[in-house]
Structures are given as structure tokens and as C-alpha cells.
Design an enzyme around this catalytic site. Structure first.
Site, mmCIF file in Angstrom:
data_model
loop_
_atom_site.group_PDB
_atom_site.id
_atom_site.type_symbol
_atom_site.label_atom_id
_atom_site.label_comp_id
_atom_site.label_asym_id
_atom_site.label_seq_id
_atom_site.Cartn_x
_atom_site.Cartn_y
_atom_site.Cartn_z
ATOM 1 C CG HIS A 20 -0.481 2.516 -9.251
ATOM 2 N ND1 HIS A 20 -0.690 1.934 -8.024
ATOM 3 C CD2 HIS A 20 -1.558 3.311 -9.475
ATOM 4 C CE1 HIS A 20 -1.845 2.370 -7.523
ATOM 5 N NE2 HIS A 20 -2.382 3.216 -8.379
ATOM 6 C CG ASP A 56 -2.047 0.996 1.115
ATOM 7 O OD1 ASP A 56 -2.393 1.384 -0.015
ATOM 8 O OD2 ASP A 56 -2.576 1.401 2.161
ATOM 9 C CG LEU A 71 9.268 -17.141 -4.286
ATOM 10 C CD1 LEU A 71 8.999 -17.161 -2.787
ATOM 11 C CD2 LEU A 71 9.907 -15.799 -4.670
HETATM 12 C C1 IPE Z 1 -5.346 -2.688 -0.131
HETATM 13 O O1 IPE Z 1 -5.000 -1.356 -0.330
HETATM 14 C C2 IPE Z 1 -5.370 -3.407 -1.423
HETATM 15 C C3 IPE Z 1 -4.090 -3.577 -2.089
HETATM 16 C C4 IPE Z 1 -2.923 -3.226 -1.633
HETATM 17 C C5 IPE Z 1 -4.164 -4.216 -3.355
HETATM 18 P P1 IPE Z 1 -6.113 -0.242 -0.453
HETATM 19 O O2 IPE Z 1 -5.406 1.054 -0.550
HETATM 20 O O3 IPE Z 1 -7.062 -0.573 -1.537
HETATM 21 O O4 IPE Z 1 -6.862 -0.374 0.941
HETATM 22 P P2 IPE Z 1 -7.915 0.589 1.609
HETATM 23 O O5 IPE Z 1 -9.032 0.799 0.634
HETATM 24 O O6 IPE Z 1 -7.210 1.871 1.897
HETATM 25 O O7 IPE Z 1 -8.323 -0.112 2.852
HETATM 26 C C1 IPE Z 2 -1.749 0.186 -3.264
HETATM 27 O O1 IPE Z 2 -1.449 1.531 -3.352
HETATM 28 C C2 IPE Z 2 -1.837 -0.434 -4.611
HETATM 29 C C3 IPE Z 2 -3.195 -0.787 -5.012
HETATM 30 C C4 IPE Z 2 -4.269 -0.773 -4.286
HETATM 31 C C5 IPE Z 2 -3.323 -1.206 -6.378
HETATM 32 P P1 IPE Z 2 -2.619 2.596 -3.323
HETATM 33 O O2 IPE Z 2 -2.987 2.910 -4.732
HETATM 34 O O3 IPE Z 2 -3.717 2.179 -2.451
HETATM 35 O O4 IPE Z 2 -1.859 3.836 -2.703
HETATM 36 P P2 IPE Z 2 -2.449 4.863 -1.664
HETATM 37 O O5 IPE Z 2 -2.852 4.086 -0.455
HETATM 38 O O6 IPE Z 2 -3.601 5.530 -2.326
HETATM 39 O O7 IPE Z 2 -1.314 5.775 -1.397
HETATM 40 MG MG MG Z 3 -4.101 2.480 -0.444
#
Ligand code: IPE
Ligand code: IPE
Ligand code: MG
Length: 224
Positions: free
Chosen positions: A29, A12, A122
Site C-alpha cells: 500500500h 489493484d 486537473l
Molecule cells: C477494488 O479492489 C477496490 C479498490 C481498488 C479500492 P479490491 O481488491 O477490493 O477488489 P476485489 O475485492 O478483489 O474485487
Molecule cells: C488495492 O490493492 C488497494 C485497495 C483495495 C485499498 P489490494 O489491497 O486489493 O491488493 P491485492 O489485490 O490484495 O493484491
Molecule cells: Mg485487490
């Protein structure tokens, strides 16, 4: 020292990193893919057998289409460019979640899984369109349909993680402390580390530090 077979990661913080440094969530990303590669290498070096990466949740469909399209393009590019190299490193790829993508991406995912299915160094479980509640619901439905008994063993074997030991360690980057519908059953006894760094900034050193700390935890599993 605790053995470490399975690490699960909620990757995240991409969006926030991208906005902060490149004024674009999608740039975050893209940078996140580099961290994925670093952590795969580091997992091999640490002799970890299963690495489960949360890449897209069932709730992430709520995001703007432009961001979703960008993410799936990145995934496609990653697989096209890297699957050969993963295969050569004896790495197996398995997808968790339901494959309801474009037929092109579905085929690419299936081909990548099939190509690497015999590999043993792995196993990477890529959680894509994954949600733990839906996984659990489906498992219960299958148990009912097959007239099986409801017990832990039967539930485990009807989950998508069948045959995979539960994660020993869960890491969530991005300074947020929640599970976001990830492996709710399987994480029952995992050691959980919430990491302040955003995923694109996370590196092998941070990873090794967590692993070192994990190794020294007294894991009780209810005992004393
Ligand atoms: C969780 O991250 C999902 C992934 C890392 C793929 P999110 O950024 O979507 O989670 P929430 O919505 O903040 O809980
Ligand atoms: C996690 O990073 C990756 C995915 C959910 C695909 P986020 O896109 O949720 O990044 P933040 O949390 O908004 O910074
Ligand atoms: Mg996020």
C-alpha cells in the site's frame, strides 16, 4: 484520435506486490502511493481533466482492522504532506463515497476539498468508502424524495459524479477482470483496459502505452 478527458483507475494489486517483495501487504500500500503520484503527474502531462482513483470500496471494510487503519493513516499522511503541492499545481480534489471516517480525517478531507475547489488544471476524484450500488440507490431515493422524473438526466445529476463527464477510459491494474462495484452507471461506454501489472509496479510508460492505444480505438457508441 479520440479525445481523453476522464480516466478512471481501479488501483489493484498492492497487497500482492507487498507480500511478494516485502513480505507485508501494507508495504505494498505504501509503495502504491508512489504510483499515485506518478500517475497524477502523467495525467497533467497528458492534459487529462478528470482522474478518478478507486482507493477504498464499501466492501473493503471486510479487511482486517490493521490493514484498514494502515490505509487510512497513509491517506492522512498523503493529504497532510501533498495537498499544498497539489494546490500549487492547480489540482482540485473531490471525494466520492460517504465520508464516514474519524472526525479528524473527515475534517482533513473537507479542508482539502475546500482549499482546492477552485482549481482547474486537473480534478482528482478520490473514491473512498465508495460503492456504485449504494450511490445509485441514494440517487433513486433523492429523485423520489424530490418528486423528480426518473430519467437519465435526473439520475446523472443525483449521482456523486454530477457535472463530471463519464470516464472515457477505465484501467484496472492487478490482473483481475472485474469492476468491484465501481462506477457501474458511468462506465457504460468507457474503453476498458485490464493491466497485468500490480499497482505499485505500474508506471508512466505503461500508462502512456494504454493512452496511446485508447486514442486509436474506434468508439462507436452504438453507431457504425
Ligand atoms: C477494488 O479492489 C477496490 C479498490 C481498488 C479500492 P479490491 O481488491 O477490493 O477488489 P476485489 O475485492 O478483489 O474485487
Ligand atoms: C488495492 O490493492 C488497494 C485497495 C483495495 C485499498 P489490494 O489491497 O486489493 O491488493 P491485492 O489485490 O490484495 O493484491
Ligand atoms: Mg485487490
Amino acid at each position: 484520435m479520440n479525445p481523453l478527458k476522464h480516466v478512471a483507475i481501479i488501483m489493484d494489486g498492492n497487497g500482492r506486490w507487498g507480500l511478494k517483495y516485502k513480505n507485508s501487504r501494507n508495504a505494498g500500500h505504501k509503495e502504491g502511493v508512489n504510483t499515485v503520484q506518478k500517475i497524477i503527474k502523467a495525467s497533467v502531462r497528458n492534459n487529462i481533466k478528470y482522474l478518478t482513483l478507486y482507493a477504498f470500496s464499501t466492501e473493503n471494510w471486510r479487511r482486517p482492522k490493521k490493514e484498514i487503519d494502515y490505509l487510512f493513516n497513509l491517506l492522512e499522511e498523503f493529504l497532510l504532506n501533498k495537498i499544498e503541492s497539489l494546490h500549487k499545481q492547480n489540482i482540485k480534489l473531490k471525494i466520492l463515497g460517504s465520508k464516514k471516517f474519524s472526525s479528524k480525517l473527515n475534517k482533513l478531507l473537507n479542508r482539502s476539498e475546500k482549499k482546492t475547489s477552485k482549481n482547474t488544471k486537473l480534478q482528482i476524484n478520490l473514491a473512498l468508502n465508495y460503492g456504485s450500488k449504494s450511490e445509485l440507490m441514494n440517487a433513486f431515493k433523492k429523485i423520489k424524495k424530490n418528486r423528480e422524473r426518473i430519467n437519465e438526466k435526473n439520475l446523472g445529476k443525483n449521482l456523486q459524479t454530477r457535472g463530471i463527464p463519464d470516464p472515457d477510459l477505465l484501467i484496472r491494474t492487478g490482473n483481475t477482470k472485474r469492476l468491484s462495484n465501481f462506477l457501474l452507471w458511468q462506465l457504460a461506454y468507457s474503453e476498458i483496459f485490464f493491466e497485468k501489472k500490480l499497482w505499485p509496479a505500474f508506471n508512466e510508460k505503461d500508462y502512456n502505452k494504454i493512452i496511446k492505444e485508447y486514442r486509436n480505438i474506434k468508439r462507436n457508441f452504438g453507431n457504425i
